[in-house]
Design a protein around this motif. Structure first.
Motif, PDB file in Angstrom:
ATOM      1  N   LEU A 144       0.836  -1.210   0.000  1.00 20.93           N
ATOM      2  CA  LEU A 144       0.000   0.000   0.000  1.00 20.93           C
ATOM      3  C   LEU A 144       0.868   1.256   0.000  1.00 20.93           C
ATOM      4  CD1 LEU A 144      -2.863  -0.940   2.501  1.00 20.93           C
ATOM      5  CD2 LEU A 144      -3.050  -0.598   0.025  1.00 20.93           C
ATOM      6  N   ILE A 145       1.971   1.203   0.762  1.00 20.89           N
ATOM      7  CA  ILE A 145       2.869   2.354   0.823  1.00 20.89           C
ATOM      8  C   ILE A 145       3.479   2.642  -0.549  1.00 20.89           C
ATOM      9  CG2 ILE A 145       5.057   3.188   1.795  1.00 20.89           C
ATOM     10  CD1 ILE A 145       4.350   1.660   4.346  1.00 20.89           C
ATOM     11  N   THR A 146       3.861   1.583  -1.252  1.00 23.84           N
ATOM     12  CA  THR A 146       4.504   1.749  -2.566  1.00 23.84           C
ATOM     13  C   THR A 146       3.507   1.713  -3.717  1.00 23.84           C
ATOM     14  OG1 THR A 146       4.902  -0.640  -2.749  1.00 23.84           O
ATOM     15  CG2 THR A 146       6.619   0.692  -1.696  1.00 23.84           C
ATOM     16  N   ASP A 147       2.214   1.570  -3.387  1.00 25.21           N
ATOM     17  CA  ASP A 147       1.170   1.479  -4.412  1.00 25.21           C
ATOM     18  C   ASP A 147       1.411   0.285  -5.328  1.00 25.21           C
ATOM     19  OD1 ASP A 147      -1.201   2.250  -5.584  1.00 25.21           O
ATOM     20  OD2 ASP A 147      -0.249   3.613  -7.016  1.00 25.21           O
ATOM     21  N   GLY A 148       1.977  -0.775  -4.770  1.00 21.72           N
ATOM     22  CA  GLY A 148       2.206  -1.993  -5.531  1.00 21.72           C
ATOM     23  C   GLY A 148       3.331  -1.903  -6.544  1.00 21.72           C
ATOM     24  N   GLN A 149       4.116  -0.831  -6.500  1.00 21.26           N
ATOM     25  CA  GLN A 149       5.198  -0.624  -7.455  1.00 21.26           C
ATOM     26  C   GLN A 149       6.555  -0.762  -6.761  1.00 21.26           C
ATOM     27  OE1 GLN A 149       4.337  -0.169 -10.717  1.00 21.26           O
ATOM     28  NE2 GLN A 149       2.218  -0.326 -10.014  1.00 21.26           N
ATOM     29  N   ILE A 151       9.752   1.107  -6.036  1.00 26.32           N
ATOM     30  CA  ILE A 151      10.202   2.500  -6.023  1.00 26.32           C
ATOM     31  C   ILE A 151      11.726   2.534  -6.073  1.00 26.32           C
ATOM     32  CG2 ILE A 151      10.218   4.655  -4.725  1.00 26.32           C
ATOM     33  CD1 ILE A 151       7.605   3.842  -3.463  1.00 26.32           C
ATOM     34  N   ASN A 152      12.275   3.140  -7.104  1.00 26.53           N
ATOM     35  CA  ASN A 152      13.720   3.247  -7.266  1.00 26.53           C
ATOM     36  C   ASN A 152      14.212   4.588  -6.727  1.00 26.53           C
ATOM     37  OD1 ASN A 152      14.022   0.725  -8.725  1.00 26.53           O
ATOM     38  ND2 ASN A 152      13.064   1.770 -10.462  1.00 26.53           N
ATOM     39  N   VAL A 153      15.363   4.564  -6.109  1.00 24.17           N
ATOM     40  CA  VAL A 153      15.978   5.789  -5.592  1.00 24.17           C
ATOM     41  C   VAL A 153      17.429   5.856  -6.057  1.00 24.17           C
ATOM     42  CG1 VAL A 153      14.488   5.931  -3.561  1.00 24.17           C
ATOM     43  CG2 VAL A 153      16.618   4.648  -3.425  1.00 24.17           C
ATOM     44  N   GLN A 154      17.939   7.063  -6.174  1.00 18.53           N
ATOM     45  CA  GLN A 154      19.330   7.291  -6.569  1.00 18.53           C
ATOM     46  C   GLN A 154      19.984   8.211  -5.547  1.00 18.53           C
ATOM     47  OE1 GLN A 154      20.805   5.679  -9.040  1.00 18.53           O
ATOM     48  NE2 GLN A 154      18.884   4.647  -9.605  1.00 18.53           N
ATOM     49  N   SER A 155      20.087   7.718  -4.340  1.00 20.40           N
ATOM     50  CA  SER A 155      20.628   8.508  -3.248  1.00 20.40           C
ATOM     51  C   SER A 155      21.970   7.939  -2.807  1.00 20.40           C
ATOM     52  CB  SER A 155      19.652   8.516  -2.066  1.00 20.40           C
ATOM     53  OG  SER A 155      20.227   9.143  -0.941  1.00 20.40           O
TER      54      SER A 155
END
Length: 339
Positions: A144-149, A151-155
């Motif tokens: 639910l937090i990721t909306d089922g996706q 999530i990629n980050v570039q940190s």
């Protein structure tokens, strides 16, 4: 020999064998590159960091006679919260913002542990059922937090906790070492360790002795949730994304296995921090060795299971007595001289 009777002897011996196999099968066991240590040994140490953290929390929970099946889901929630908030940053390389987000994610994990502890200690639900609730629901919360996706980050700062180095050693490994030192000091240099063993050995007797068993039980679940959240941050930082399905998948089973290999009693009471760390590193080394010697991927789990069964049998005094006792020479019975 006394050393052979020590429960940690056989896990340590098998770990040494695995490391020797890796030394001969890998192209680089330990090497220095750009001032940092690399190689299969470093991969084992870095890869074992999330499992060490989760297993530490599991050790404390099991010491009180409980169990925590939700650690994998808490890892997924922590990674999802962190990656979602980092992805919304205008500058993902802001160290202060990333650190604050990591604290928020760990705070959410502590609340998850508090939920488990409340169900077990206050409401009175069996630990396996109470934590099974969050084990199932936690994955849904993370999705639910990721909306089922994914999530990629570039940190860069976020990736540092998983792939960075400090004093030539992996940061993830150093985080695990710091956690081990902290828990060891708290449980072996204070009365906390004795209280945990008292609650796990006999909850009724500990309550009659004036020990606040409920408070201690809630505390260990909160600690377990916090360590699982930290492990989730390392996992998501390593892959630079939040994967709510794969994050921490079945890690609770490896954590329980590491605790058992380390000599902690599943019924509660006696526990060993050093044994848990040894068990976690052994499990990671086994996984790396399986790949190094070319075992087919479809047979990996079976191979690991065979090795684990052999290890558990080698730790059993009854099994060793039955197998090796028959090879001992029987005492010679001399007939007494008759008058």
């Amino acid at each position: 020999m006394t050393i052979l009777k020590n429960r940690l002897f056989w896990p340590a011996a098998i770990l040494v064998v695995l490391l020797v196999i890796n030394a001969f099968t890998s192209n680089q066991f330990v090497t220095v590159r750009d001032g940092h240590l690399f190689g299969s040994l470093i991969d084992i140490l870095r890869g074992s960091a999330p499992l060490v953290l989760v297993a530490l929390g599991m050790t404390l929970v099991i010491a009180t006679g409980g169990i925590d099946l939700s650690v994998g889901s808490v890892m997924a929630i922590s990674g999802a919260v962190a990656c979602l908030l980092i992805s919304d940053l205008g500058n993902q390389n802001s160290v202060g913002s990333v650190l604050l987000i990591m604290l928020v994610a760990i705070g959410v994990s502590l609340l998850a542990g508090l939920w488990n502890g409340t169900l077990v200690a206050i409401i009175g639900i069996q630990p396996i059922i109470a934590t099974l609730i969050l084990m199932v629901a936690g994955r849904g919360i993370a999705q639910l937090i990721t909306d089922g996706q994914i999530i990629n980050v570039q940190s860069g700062p976020y990736a540092t906790i998983a792939t960075g180095f400090f004093l030539a050693l992996p940061v993830a490994f150093l985080i695990a070492v710091a956690a081990v030192v902290l828990i060891t000091l708290l449980t072996r240099r204070t009365a906390l360790g004795l209280l945990l063993e008292s609650v796990g050995g006999s909850p009724t007797a500990s309550r009659l002795a004036g020990i606040r068993a409920k408070r201690i039980t809630v505390m260990v679940y909160v600690v377990s949730g916090g360590f699982a959240g930290l492990a989730g941050l390392i996992y998501s930082a390593n892959i630079k994304s939040a994967d709510s399905i794969a994050a921490g998948n079945l890690i609770e089973l490896d954590a329980i296995l590491a605790v058992v290999i380390g000599g902690t009693a599943l019924i509660g009471g006696r526990f060993s921090i050093a044994g848990t760390v040894l068990g976690a590193v052994l499990i990671q080394a086994l996984g790396v060795t399986v790949v190094a010697i070319g075992v087919p991927s479809d047979a990996t789990l079976l191979f690991k299971a065979v090795v684990v069964v052999a290890l558990c049998l080698s730790q059993s005094p009854e099994f060793r007595a039955k197998v090796f006792g028959r090879f001992k020479p029987k005492p010679v019975v001399r007939a007494e001289a008759t008058a």
